[in-house]
Enzyme design. Structure first.
Site, mmCIF file in Angstrom:
data_model
loop_
_atom_site.group_PDB
_atom_site.id
_atom_site.type_symbol
_atom_site.label_atom_id
_atom_site.label_comp_id
_atom_site.label_asym_id
_atom_site.label_seq_id
_atom_site.Cartn_x
_atom_site.Cartn_y
_atom_site.Cartn_z
ATOM 1 N N HIS A 16 0.777 5.820 -0.987
ATOM 2 C CA HIS A 16 0.032 7.003 -1.428
ATOM 3 C C HIS A 16 0.767 7.627 -2.613
ATOM 4 C CE1 HIS A 16 -2.660 7.819 2.305
ATOM 5 N NE2 HIS A 16 -2.320 6.552 2.283
ATOM 6 N N HIS A 65 -8.679 7.175 -1.256
ATOM 7 C CA HIS A 65 -7.574 6.764 -0.397
ATOM 8 C C HIS A 65 -6.301 6.576 -1.236
ATOM 9 C CE1 HIS A 65 -6.345 4.149 3.301
ATOM 10 N NE2 HIS A 65 -5.334 4.759 2.772
ATOM 11 N N TYR A 114 8.409 -13.711 -23.289
ATOM 12 C CA TYR A 114 9.237 -12.551 -22.936
ATOM 13 C C TYR A 114 10.311 -12.994 -21.936
ATOM 14 C CZ TYR A 114 10.375 -7.850 -21.242
ATOM 15 O OH TYR A 114 11.019 -6.687 -20.896
ATOM 16 N N HIS A 159 0.857 -1.190 0.000
ATOM 17 C CA HIS A 159 0.000 0.000 0.000
ATOM 18 C C HIS A 159 0.886 1.229 0.000
ATOM 19 C CE1 HIS A 159 -2.983 2.948 0.868
ATOM 20 N NE2 HIS A 159 -2.587 3.166 2.096
ATOM 21 N N ASP A 177 1.094 -5.204 -20.342
ATOM 22 C CA ASP A 177 2.191 -6.091 -19.963
ATOM 23 C C ASP A 177 2.024 -6.625 -18.535
ATOM 24 O OD1 ASP A 177 3.617 -6.057 -22.354
ATOM 25 O OD2 ASP A 177 4.825 -4.317 -21.783
#
Lengths: 230, 230, 230, 230
Positions: free
Chosen positions: D95, D167, D226, D93, D118
């Site tokens: 910001h 958020h 790839y 998480h 991708d």
């Protein structure tokens, strides 16, 4: 006072580190509430040459009581904040890009997300236009007065920042470092608010009030539970 | 002249330091008014390989009087500025992103805040389109001529910058370092002006004239009180 | 071939230095026209771990003739460019932010300023949508084919860049370093073009043709006079 | 668990390195599926002072089983993700600016280019508004619940990211480092999507479905080609 001078010096040196200033366009001050004395950066001195000993000590009327240099030209604005917001321990002024361009637009920054709510419990307001008379005489003191006027009926401890119209941001905090911390946060939310509005156009709405208060009081006040127990 | 060559060299080296240029897209010059000689960066030399000894000395007609390299291809533009703006001691040209994109749009930068007012007493103007004839022959000299034309009736010492349409900014100052300083400021206000307009849309207005002049004359001229006494 | 492997390796290492890539999202190749062999970056290898010895040598049909690693997954696109644009000595592909977002929008970048004109004599085109068939089989080769198709009737040496729709930029040049140089320039002009359009809205116009050609041919071709004599 | 604590610590230290966080605004966790234990960053600790030994171990009900510090205030959100998305090995998480401003606008990020494809096989969704009740009690756990609700009928392994309304982003992956990798990618595509929409206005369209799937399955799943063979 030596400790406060060190604190204020170090807080000033954080401004270039956090990319909040260009050249000498910023200043941090701190107050010793018991002595009624404020320590502030000298005016127009290069950061790379500045020392803690260059910090200027003034009383709450702006009289220099210690120091060989002129205090920041914004000193009178800082003092007006200290005189009227009794819990403020440090004040910061910058021309940081994103906060300043909101100030230039004359608009406050509405709360759009929890990054805002973690530090500011409401819209960060923008001051009104100053009158020609307010600009002509005691301009810097009057800048402080319109800041105080803007917070009539508001709680400066819950919204520790203001945008001075066509000028730039002032932030404050419990001490000089905390005021710089809030200046960094303000810059982040100012940037994000510009694009939040761009993405939504006319459909833009502030975040729900419940969410804003949840985040603010999760970090501030008696029921805070963010971080470690002190 | 050796001191001026050092000054011009060091001012040129500030362009990459302040992130004003990509590759070799910029140049700084300085003038010795008594001798009537201009020192300028050589054309297309990498900053990392350039030395003070590479600076080229030309007279006000553009004749090379010292140096082994070709002077900047923009030399004739610099000279036109020196010939017509008698207080200018240094000139800078860059393709810095924010100032250049205003130049590409063909619009001047209106004063929206005190960051602008601290350095520029009015709108930073953009030149008119050059005619095909002006482009075909003596293009660089004619670029200087349209700059001078743009300042007819204006005070270049109070607005030390111009945007050349579809090209980029030129700034000037009392000496080469001061001209670079103004180039940095121009980039800041150019960025902020873009978003100030975005935030306000059709409601955009320049800052009040009183506030602009307060800030400009707080830092410039006989009644300046910003900074330390010299 | 060892020199070309060094050149291609060093040109690849410039991509992170110029902030053109995130992770491994880019590749540079170079060609030895006499031998008909192409040197290219291996697929998905971290830049910090890559050595010149990791470069892969392929022939113009894509057959690996030297090297222990898989060549870039975009190899077939590079080869198509080499086969059809005879003066190209190096090719670069990145997902650099500003060029890529133009590619995502499906729009070419019109010439708005001399920064564009100094390197590109016309609009930087964007390819058409690929068909489901072109995507399903030989996708990377077909990417090269739509690039070549986009330059039908155009001069790839005068516009050494293309935007592949919904993908990102390819640039080329006389050698691998020159191709990287053009990728840096493309990123600059892509950023500035976004805001040039924002500032002008519906009134946007490309720069005058005379000015574009003046700048391109001031730096390129037999009458160039920018830089130092070689 | 010591290895996992090291991994989680190092993955947390990548957040400032990749410029994804300001101050302590982010957290990474990792899970040991066999033991049913999660390692997560402590709450509100400075990155510069944090050590691997500060990582907190909790069980899937959030009970601290090892460590002297409070776990991240977002722990309950992480746990809800681990309980419901069985292949997830790490959660992040932040910001980060661009992803967060999309979250603030309440909009998902549509796929506009192969950089998106991708890594993400579809739109990166944004959660719905939480109700006042969901905010008031067990807020962090309920944040996890609305994330899980948002993926009803969706495949979290193919879209390893979500925007929590007002958020910020959560990303996940096969392990803590992979989750950080996806957080970096999300930030890139979030930035580019803003401007892709700006350039196209009302004409904006997602990329063709064929191209999106070509790129996703070129890098993921049994037919991926790839990179290098493992």
């Amino acid at each position: 006072m030596e400790q406060l001078k060190q604190d204020v010096y170090q807080a000033n040196m954080l401004l270039p580190e956090y990319h909040l200033i260009t050249f000498t366009w910023g200043n941090v001050s701190g107050i010793d509430r018991e002595k009624g004395l404020v320590v502030i950066k000298p005016s127009g001195v290069e950061y790379s040459e500045m020392t803690a000993g260059d910090m200027v000590v003034v009383d709450l009327d702006g009289k220099v009581v210690e120091g060989n240099l002129n205090p920041s030209s914004d000193t009178a604005t800082h003092l007006e904040i200290y005189r009227n917001f009794p819990n403020v321990g440090g004040v910061v002024h910058t021309h940081s890009r994103w906060a300043t361009l909101w100030a230039q637009s004359g608009r406050g920054i509405a709360p759009y997300g929890t990054t805002h709510g973690d530090y500011f419990a409401d819209t960060i307001p923008c001051t009104r236009d100053m009158t020609p008379e307010e600009i002509r005489s005691e301009y810097e003191k009057n800048t402080g007065k319109v800041i105080v006027e803007t917070f009539q009926g508001k709680e400066p401890d819950h919204v520790p920042a203001v945008l001075v119209k066509n000028h730039g941001p002032f932030t404050w905090g419990t001490d000089p470092h905390n005021a710089v911390h809030n200046a960094v946060v303000l810059e982040e939310i100012a940037m994000m608010a510009v694009y939040t509005e761009q993405l939504m156009g006319d459909r833009i709405k502030p975040m729900p009030r419940e969410l804003l208060e949840k985040h603010f009081f999760r970090k501030h006040g008696p029921n805070a539970y963010y971080g470690q127990k002190k």
